[in-house]
Scaffold this motif. Structure first.
Motif, PDB file in Angstrom:
ATOM      1  N   LYS A   2     -17.010  39.979 -28.962  1.00 29.57           N
ATOM      2  CA  LYS A   2     -15.754  40.022 -28.226  1.00 29.57           C
ATOM      3  C   LYS A   2     -14.910  38.792 -28.544  1.00 29.57           C
ATOM      4  O   LYS A   2     -13.698  38.882 -28.714  1.00 29.57           O
ATOM      5  N   ASN A   5     -13.304  39.161 -32.076  1.00 33.69           N
ATOM      6  CA  ASN A   5     -12.152  40.066 -32.046  1.00 33.69           C
ATOM      7  C   ASN A   5     -10.935  39.390 -31.431  1.00 33.69           C
ATOM      8  O   ASN A   5      -9.812  39.567 -31.899  1.00 33.69           O
ATOM      9  N   ASN A   6     -11.160  38.634 -30.372  1.00 30.21           N
ATOM     10  CA  ASN A   6     -10.084  37.909 -29.704  1.00 30.21           C
ATOM     11  C   ASN A   6      -9.466  36.885 -30.654  1.00 30.21           C
ATOM     12  O   ASN A   6      -8.246  36.723 -30.722  1.00 30.21           O
ATOM     13  N   LEU A   8      -9.540  36.969 -33.972  1.00 27.96           N
ATOM     14  CA  LEU A   8      -8.855  37.712 -35.024  1.00 27.96           C
ATOM     15  C   LEU A   8      -7.487  38.209 -34.543  1.00 27.96           C
ATOM     16  O   LEU A   8      -6.489  38.108 -35.261  1.00 27.96           O
ATOM     17  N   ASN A   9      -7.431  38.701 -33.321  1.00 30.65           N
ATOM     18  CA  ASN A   9      -6.157  39.162 -32.752  1.00 30.65           C
ATOM     19  C   ASN A   9      -5.156  38.024 -32.641  1.00 30.65           C
ATOM     20  O   ASN A   9      -3.961  38.211 -32.870  1.00 30.65           O
ATOM     21  N   ARG A  10      -5.606  36.828 -32.270  1.00 28.67           N
ATOM     22  CA  ARG A  10      -4.708  35.667 -32.181  1.00 28.67           C
ATOM     23  C   ARG A  10      -4.161  35.292 -33.553  1.00 28.67           C
ATOM     24  O   ARG A  10      -2.988  34.973 -33.694  1.00 28.67           O
ATOM     25  N   LYS A  11      -5.032  35.313 -34.575  1.00 27.92           N
ATOM     26  CA  LYS A  11      -4.587  34.967 -35.932  1.00 27.92           C
ATOM     27  C   LYS A  11      -3.564  35.981 -36.438  1.00 27.92           C
ATOM     28  O   LYS A  11      -2.566  35.615 -37.039  1.00 27.92           O
ATOM     29  N   ILE A  12      -3.815  37.253 -36.170  1.00 24.42           N
ATOM     30  CA  ILE A  12      -2.865  38.292 -36.591  1.00 24.42           C
ATOM     31  C   ILE A  12      -1.548  38.126 -35.840  1.00 24.42           C
ATOM     32  O   ILE A  12      -0.469  38.221 -36.428  1.00 24.42           O
ATOM     33  N   SER A  13      -1.603  37.827 -34.558  1.00 22.88           N
ATOM     34  CA  SER A  13      -0.390  37.619 -33.765  1.00 22.88           C
ATOM     35  C   SER A  13       0.411  36.440 -34.283  1.00 22.88           C
ATOM     36  O   SER A  13       1.639  36.519 -34.409  1.00 22.88           O
ATOM     37  N   LYS A  14      -0.259  35.329 -34.602  1.00 19.08           N
ATOM     38  CA  LYS A  14       0.441  34.146 -35.136  1.00 19.08           C
ATOM     39  C   LYS A  14       1.072  34.464 -36.486  1.00 19.08           C
ATOM     40  O   LYS A  14       2.211  34.088 -36.756  1.00 19.08           O
TER      41      LYS A  14
END
Length: 152
Positions: A2, A5-6, A8-14
């Motif tokens: 978990k 994934n969190n 990875l989501n932050r890196k994609i958002s940035k």
């Protein structure tokens, strides 16, 4: 898992945020640059100017921007108008828009024959220009005329 994934989501958002910021500057800059580029050109003509009537209502050069407003037409009716500026020996094409000028037709008592003879031109040309000569190229049918005016 978990936590991975969190992260990875932050890196994609940035990444998406920085791509969005970059595009928000790049797209308007590209559009502005393409619309305000200087095009070097020499006006051409194939007919004598004694068949042309014209007036320059404004020719101003302030803060690096050249503005020209007026009207020009062959005596037998209006034609298409292009405006050029010779800036210290280099001739460039100005963005030109057609303007309604019913006052011209009224002055010459020609019905609506000269209503579309008006023009408005402008372009950011930079500072430090010493001498500006405006050339107005008017084309009607197979005849092309050029008249000149010195901006002061």
């Amino acid at each position: 898992m978990k936590h991975a994934n969190n992260l990875l989501n932050r890196k994609i958002s940035k990444f998406l945020f920085f791509v969005g910021i970059t595009l928000s500057f790049a797209i308007p800059f590209t559009l502005y640059s393409s619309l305000n580029r200087i095009i070097y050109h020499v006006p051409e003509y194939n007919s004598p100017n004694n068949n042309v009537i014209y007036a320059i209502d404004e020719c101003s050069y302030k803060n690096g921007e050249l503005k020209v407003f007026g009207w020009a037409t062959p005596v037998d009716g209006y034609g298409s108008v292009l405006v050029f500026a010779n800036l210290d020996g280099k001739t460039i094409s100005l963005r030109t828009s057609v303007m309604d000028r019913p006052d011209v037709s009224k002055e010459f008592k020609k019905g609506d024959q000269y209503n579309r003879a008006g023009f408005k031109s402008s372009l950011k040309i930079g500072k430090g220009i010493e001498k500006i000569i405006i050339s107005i190229q008017i084309t009607r049918k197979d005849k092309t005329y050029v008249v000149q005016h010195e901006c002061k």
